[in-house]
Design an enzyme around this catalytic site. Structure first.
Site, PDB file in Angstrom:
ATOM      1  N   ASN A   1      27.571  37.581  34.787  1.00  0.00           N
ATOM      2  CA  ASN A   1      28.946  37.764  34.326  1.00  0.00           C
ATOM      3  C   ASN A   1      29.609  38.884  35.120  1.00  0.00           C
ATOM      4  O   ASN A   1      28.986  39.490  35.989  1.00  0.00           O
ATOM      5  CB  ASN A   1      28.968  38.037  32.814  1.00  0.00           C
ATOM      6  CG  ASN A   1      28.159  39.271  32.467  1.00  0.00           C
ATOM      7  OD1 ASN A   1      28.496  40.375  32.869  1.00  0.00           O
ATOM      8  ND2 ASN A   1      27.062  39.074  31.722  1.00  0.00           N
TER       9      ASN A   1
ATOM     10  N   LYS B   1      30.938  40.467  14.065  1.00  0.00           N
ATOM     11  CA  LYS B   1      29.758  40.943  14.821  1.00  0.00           C
ATOM     12  C   LYS B   1      29.207  42.225  14.203  1.00  0.00           C
ATOM     13  O   LYS B   1      27.990  42.427  14.143  1.00  0.00           O
ATOM     14  CB  LYS B   1      30.122  41.200  16.292  1.00  0.00           C
ATOM     15  CG  LYS B   1      30.246  39.919  17.105  1.00  0.00           C
ATOM     16  CD  LYS B   1      30.704  40.171  18.531  1.00  0.00           C
ATOM     17  CE  LYS B   1      31.078  38.849  19.188  1.00  0.00           C
ATOM     18  NZ  LYS B   1      31.647  38.997  20.515  1.00  0.00           N
TER      19      LYS B   1
HETATM   20  N1  CTP Z   1      24.379  41.578  22.760  1.00  0.00           N
HETATM   21  C1  CTP Z   1      23.022  41.703  22.801  1.00  0.00           C
HETATM   22  N2  CTP Z   1      22.222  40.649  23.139  1.00  0.00           N
HETATM   23  C2  CTP Z   1      22.773  39.446  23.428  1.00  0.00           C
HETATM   24  C3  CTP Z   1      24.170  39.297  23.376  1.00  0.00           C
HETATM   25  C4  CTP Z   1      24.955  40.363  23.043  1.00  0.00           C
HETATM   26  O1  CTP Z   1      22.519  42.789  22.549  1.00  0.00           O
HETATM   27  N3  CTP Z   1      21.962  38.447  23.750  1.00  0.00           N
HETATM   28  C5  CTP Z   1      25.201  42.708  22.358  1.00  0.00           C
HETATM   29  C6  CTP Z   1      26.147  43.210  23.438  1.00  0.00           C
HETATM   30  O2  CTP Z   1      25.539  44.220  24.216  1.00  0.00           O
HETATM   31  C7  CTP Z   1      27.313  43.758  22.623  1.00  0.00           C
HETATM   32  C8  CTP Z   1      27.313  42.892  21.383  1.00  0.00           C
HETATM   33  O3  CTP Z   1      26.015  42.323  21.291  1.00  0.00           O
HETATM   34  O4  CTP Z   1      27.110  45.083  22.223  1.00  0.00           O
HETATM   35  C9  CTP Z   1      28.335  41.799  21.373  1.00  0.00           C
HETATM   36  O5  CTP Z   1      28.246  41.075  22.572  1.00  0.00           O
HETATM   37  P1  CTP Z   1      29.295  39.922  22.896  1.00  0.00           P
HETATM   38  O6  CTP Z   1      28.923  39.309  24.206  1.00  0.00           O
HETATM   39  O7  CTP Z   1      30.703  40.434  22.733  1.00  0.00           O
HETATM   40  O8  CTP Z   1      29.090  38.901  21.719  1.00  0.00           O
HETATM   41  P2  CTP Z   1      27.976  37.912  21.350  1.00  0.00           P
HETATM   42  O9  CTP Z   1      27.162  38.496  20.239  1.00  0.00           O
HETATM   43  O10 CTP Z   1      27.212  37.479  22.557  1.00  0.00           O
HETATM   44  O11 CTP Z   1      28.801  36.729  20.725  1.00  0.00           O
HETATM   45  P3  CTP Z   1      29.835  35.693  21.447  1.00  0.00           P
HETATM   46  O12 CTP Z   1      29.221  35.365  22.769  1.00  0.00           O
HETATM   47  O13 CTP Z   1      29.892  34.562  20.523  1.00  0.00           O
HETATM   48  O14 CTP Z   1      31.144  36.410  21.556  1.00  0.00           O
END
Ligand code: CTP
Length: 400
Positions: free
Chosen positions: A211, A338
């Protein structure tokens, strides 16, 4: 401007005493409370009344002139001070201090002091260069005293060289930044783990899924946390940024490696800030060879990675957990869900579609969401400023 620090100014006898008068005035103007002790020789240059007027406090010069029968002045003054400044410090006073001599009000107080002591020497260039003075300065360094080195220039004795008392404005500036640093060190003794950057998930030896995260936000948090006195571990996905000084860095690539690195170190942490953009999916199969193109479309089966933050939320004992929510729509709503789903204490949301916000920029516009439903919206700030705000809030949560 920092206010209300108690500065004990010890003035010994040299022509630079006149500058110590200006210093007293500038310290008072900067909001500090100043008390002055003078040596007998200092009083040959400027009368105590000058310092009394500028500091609006009694001036001390006689160990046996106890102004308050309830206390012993030299002990009381030593205990009172947040910082003791010897300016100007003559070769004689430096020699006495280095040898533990306490034969007047000034030296007796210095021997009783536990506050930080700063010494600003001022003398003739050859005196400053004398091996005896050098040796005494070295001894005082070893005792933990700080020196404000004299500057070079025209000396009252007619010589040009090193020996001029540093300018009062500069000394005041040094003192203010010392107290600012002390104030910033509010995470002393706190273990902080920060995650930063993207993760990469390989498909084959030449391709991967990732990403747009650069790590700027997380690296700024790690750097600020060190400034605030914390012991910082940074678990970082691939990033070109230099590792901030004082930070222990663990480099990882995949979500699984980040999961291991973070969970292995979780128990000893007080605060975890997960700013990394972790992949939610990875190829179900990693090919050992380069995948060759076909005529038709290619489908890659993806499987879920572990949600690291969710796991930390489950295992939480005493840690304060801060997450990030990078969104493109319904920012507050998603952030809130979240926060609950991952059992966080705080989540930092931002709309990555907004200009000046999100991946790769030096600025960010974020909001903090808390468990009690409260929200704090911040204006557009530099990532360094956002980092500081996050840490100040986290510090508050740690205290709670
Ligand atoms: N995070 C994590 N492990 C993952 C995905 C996310 O620890 N596999 C953590 C990120 O570091 C961040 C938080 O969760 O602090 C939210 O991440 P985000 O990418 O915004 O959301 P997701 O939980 O992945 O949900 P979505 O993709 O549906 O927005």
């Amino acid at each position: 401007m920092l206010q209300g620090k108690k500065i004990l100014l010890c003035v010994s006898g040299g022509i630079a005493v006149y500058k110590a008068a200006a210093l007293t005035s500038k310290l008072s103007q900067a909001g500090h409370e100043v008390k002055v002790i003078m040596s007998r020789s200092a009083m040959e240059f400027v009368a105590p009344l000058t310092f009394q007027t500028l500091s609006r406090n009694d001036v001390y010069f006689d160990t046996f002139d106890e102004k308050n029968s309830k206390v012993i002045a030299h002990i009381d003054l030593a205990d009172w001070a947040d910082l003791i400044l010897v300016a100007p410090a003559t070769a004689n006073i430096i020699g006495k201090m280095a040898n533990g001599i306490a034969d007047n009000m000034l030296t007796t107080t210095l021997l009783a002091a536990t506050a930080p002591v700063w010494i600003a020497p001022a003398m003739n260039v050859h005196m400053y260069d004398h091996p005896a003075v050098k040796k005494n300065i070295q001894t005082l360094h070893e005792y933990g005293y700080q020196f404000i080195e004299p500057s070079e220039g025209f000396l009252a004795c007619g010589y040009v060289g090193k020996g001029r008392l540093e300018e009062p404005e500069k000394i005041v500036q040094l003192i203010s930044s010392f107290f600012q640093k002390e104030k910033d060190a509010s995470l002393q003794g706190i273990n902080v783990l920060v995650t930063a950057g993207p993760t990469i998930e390989k498909l084959d030896p030449v391709r991967y899924f990732s990403n747009k995260s650069t790590g700027k936000m997380g690296y700024a948090i790690a750097e600020e946390a060190v400034h605030m006195g914390a012991k910082v571990t940074l678990v970082s996905g691939p990033s070109h940024l230099p590792v901030p000084y004082g930070v222990e860095v663990i480099k990882v690539e995949t979500a699984e490696e980040m999961f291991q690195a973070v969970t292995d170190r979780y128990d000893e942490q007080d605060l975890v800030i997960k700013s990394a953009a972790v992949a939610d999916y990875r190829p179900a199969e990693i090919y050992g060879h380069k995948v060759k193109k076909q005529d038709g479309p290619l489908s890659v089966e993806m499987e879920r990675t572990k949600d690291i933050l969710k796991e930390l939320g489950k295992r939480k004992t005493n840690q304060v957990l801060v997450g990030f929510a990078a969104e493109t729509e319904n920012v507050a709503e998603y952030a809130k869900s979240k926060l609950q789903a991952k059992n966080l204490d705080m989540i930092v949301s931002n709309n990555v579609n907004m200009e000046g916000s999100g991946f790769g920029t030096d600025t960010n516009r974020v909001a903090f969401h808390f468990k009690d439903g409260s929200v704090m919206e911040l204006p557009m700030l530099s990532k360094k400023e956002v980092a500081k705000e996050i840490l100040l809030k986290a510090e508050h949560l740690l205290k709670e």
